[in-house]
Write a protein that holds these residues in place. Structure first.
Motif, PDB file in Angstrom:
ATOM      1  N   SER A   1       0.824  -1.211   0.000  1.00  0.00           N
ATOM      2  CA  SER A   1       0.000   0.000   0.000  1.00  0.00           C
ATOM      3  C   SER A   1       0.858   1.261   0.000  1.00  0.00           C
ATOM      4  CB  SER A   1      -0.927   0.005   1.216  1.00  0.00           C
ATOM      5  OG  SER A   1      -0.180   0.117   2.420  1.00  0.00           O
ATOM      6  N   PHE A   2       0.264   2.360  -0.465  1.00  0.00           N
ATOM      7  CA  PHE A   2       0.942   3.661  -0.465  1.00  0.00           C
ATOM      8  C   PHE A   2       1.269   4.091   0.960  1.00  0.00           C
ATOM      9  CE2 PHE A   2       0.751   8.357  -0.497  1.00  0.00           C
ATOM     10  CZ  PHE A   2       1.786   8.614  -1.389  1.00  0.00           C
ATOM     11  N   LYS A   3       0.398   3.742   1.896  1.00  0.00           N
ATOM     12  CA  LYS A   3       0.625   4.073   3.308  1.00  0.00           C
ATOM     13  C   LYS A   3       1.913   3.442   3.822  1.00  0.00           C
ATOM     14  CE  LYS A   3      -1.221   1.547   6.386  1.00  0.00           C
ATOM     15  NZ  LYS A   3      -2.173   0.778   7.220  1.00  0.00           N
TER      16      LYS A   3
END
Length: 414
Positions: free
Chosen positions: A376-378
């Motif tokens: 994920s980008f997170k």
């Protein structure tokens, strides 16, 4: 402009440090790479597992409370013997709640059992057979790939009609359209009127619609005994959107059900109200522990990597002492020298962090059964944040020493 020049020079010195002793630098950055890889890999695995497992519990519905004898979630002191003595839900209670309750969008009644369905010479074992009322579709999201849901007339007349899952359809009617075809349940013929939308494989295929068969509740009771000493039915209620946390619904439900069952004020409830949030919260706490373990495992590697970067920076300061003296004699401020080395430490740490991210991204392409790994980008932002923080912490002392060097002494250094 001066800041862009500062960043450019820091990047250039960082690359020079990387090239001057490639083996030493790679070994020093290995700790950061391994640490970032361990932490982000664990987080990626946890996020993917959590998403997959929670989707497997989608059959519980959202904003839905279910009345059962037992609680879905229990601890070490789970009083199962007390729940076991509780009365079963009844159809009359469902009708009573349907007529009286005001804080629910819809009320449903259903019961289920595992059985075998047949069609000709083909059969499917382990079918999750459910008998439902017409309002079931208003409480749970019934997605159909083809066909239709039962009509109210079919439910009320207890017609022998069925909606089946994709796996059952493919097994009983290979290469054929199942709609309108006959199947048998305990020797009784049912007409297929719908096929559930395919859910696909999951880590936990609990009550998967791919292996489900749904029939009218009246037809179900002709095949199986429901109630005390038989199958346990459930009552499900869908809360209203404005009722946050379904507080009003639960309070009204408890009052109505206690009145219907004739419980005195001093008697405790003889039913449990279950929500999908209970299971989700339990799963969340488990995944929190796994994430903490990832922090511990990766933390030690990052700590070693931090020491490695600090070592590189101390060596870099010593090698460039003469250059620092010249820069200061030409008017370079202390903060310029400080940020030059600090940026260099951050860039070196970021190189290790980005390498760790690339390794995690690479493992997302490795097939892990039905589990789909997604970076994920997170987690990418988290990895870059950790890397830059380690660079700042590891580089602050060497950078401060470089900034405080006396220009005359620094120029004389050899």
């Amino acid at each position: 402009m001066i800041y862009l020049k500062l960043i450019w020079e820091s990047l250039r010195f960082a690359l020079q440090a990387l090239k001057s002793n490639l083996t030493r630098t790679i070994l020093s950055l290995l700790g950061v790479t391994v640490g970032i890889f361990a932490i982000i890999a664990v987080f990626t695995l946890v996020d993917s597992l959590e998403k997959n497992i929670k989707s497997s519990f989608s059959f519980l519905g959202s904003n839905v409370v279910t009345v059962n004898r037992f609680q879905f979630v229990g601890g070490p002191d789970y009083p199962w013997w007390k729940f076991f003595r509780r009365p079963y839900n009844t159809y009359s209670e469902y009708v009573f709640l349907k007529d009286k309750i005001r804080n629910a969008e819809a009320v449903a009644f259903f019961a289920g059992v595992n059985t075998t369905v047949q069609a000709g010479n083909n059969s499917y074992k382990g079918t999750n057979l459910n008998g439902v009322v017409y309002s079931y579709k208003d409480v749970y999201d019934v997605k159909l790939q083809s066909g239709r849901f039962f009509t109210e007339m079919e439910i009320n007349a207890s017609r022998n009609v069925a909606i089946i899952g994709v796996k059952i359809a493919n097994t009983l009617f290979p290469n054929k359209d199942p709609l309108g075809k006959e199947l048998k349940i305990k020797g009784n013929k049912f007409i297929v009127v719908g096929v559930f939308e395919e859910e696909g494989e999951g880590i936990v295929n609990i009550a998967s619609k791919d292996e489900a068969c749904m029939i009218p509740y009246g037809s179900f009771t002709k095949l199986y005994y429901v109630g005390k000493n038989g199958l346990e039915p459930s009552i499900a209620l869908k809360g209203k959107d404005e009722d946050v946390g379904m507080v009003a619904l639960e309070n009204e439900l408890i009052g109505l059900l206690r009145a219907k069952r004739g419980l005195k004020p001093t008697q405790e409830d003889n039913f449990s109200l279950n929500k999908s949030e209970f299971i989700m919260n339990t799963l969340g706490s488990i995944f929190d522990v796994i994430s903490a373990a990832g922090w511990v495992i990766g933390g030690f590697s990052i700590l070693v990597g931090g020491f490695g970067i600090a070592n590189i920076m101390f060596v870099s300061v010593k090698e460039r002492t003469n250059i620092i003296g010249i820069q200061k004699s030409l008017g370079a401020k202390n903060y310029f020298i400080l940020f030059q080395f600090l940026f260099e430490a951050v860039f070196l740490s970021m190189i290790g962090g980005i390498t760790g991210i690339i390794l995690v991204y690479a493992i997302t392409f490795i097939p892990v059964g039905s589990l789909e790994l997604v970076l994920s980008f997170k987690n990418i932002i988290l990895a870059l944040g950790i890397s830059s923080s380690i660079g700042i912490i590891s580089g602050i002392v060497p950078a401060t020493l470089a900034a405080r060097l006396d220009p005359v002494e620094a120029i004389r250094a050899t």
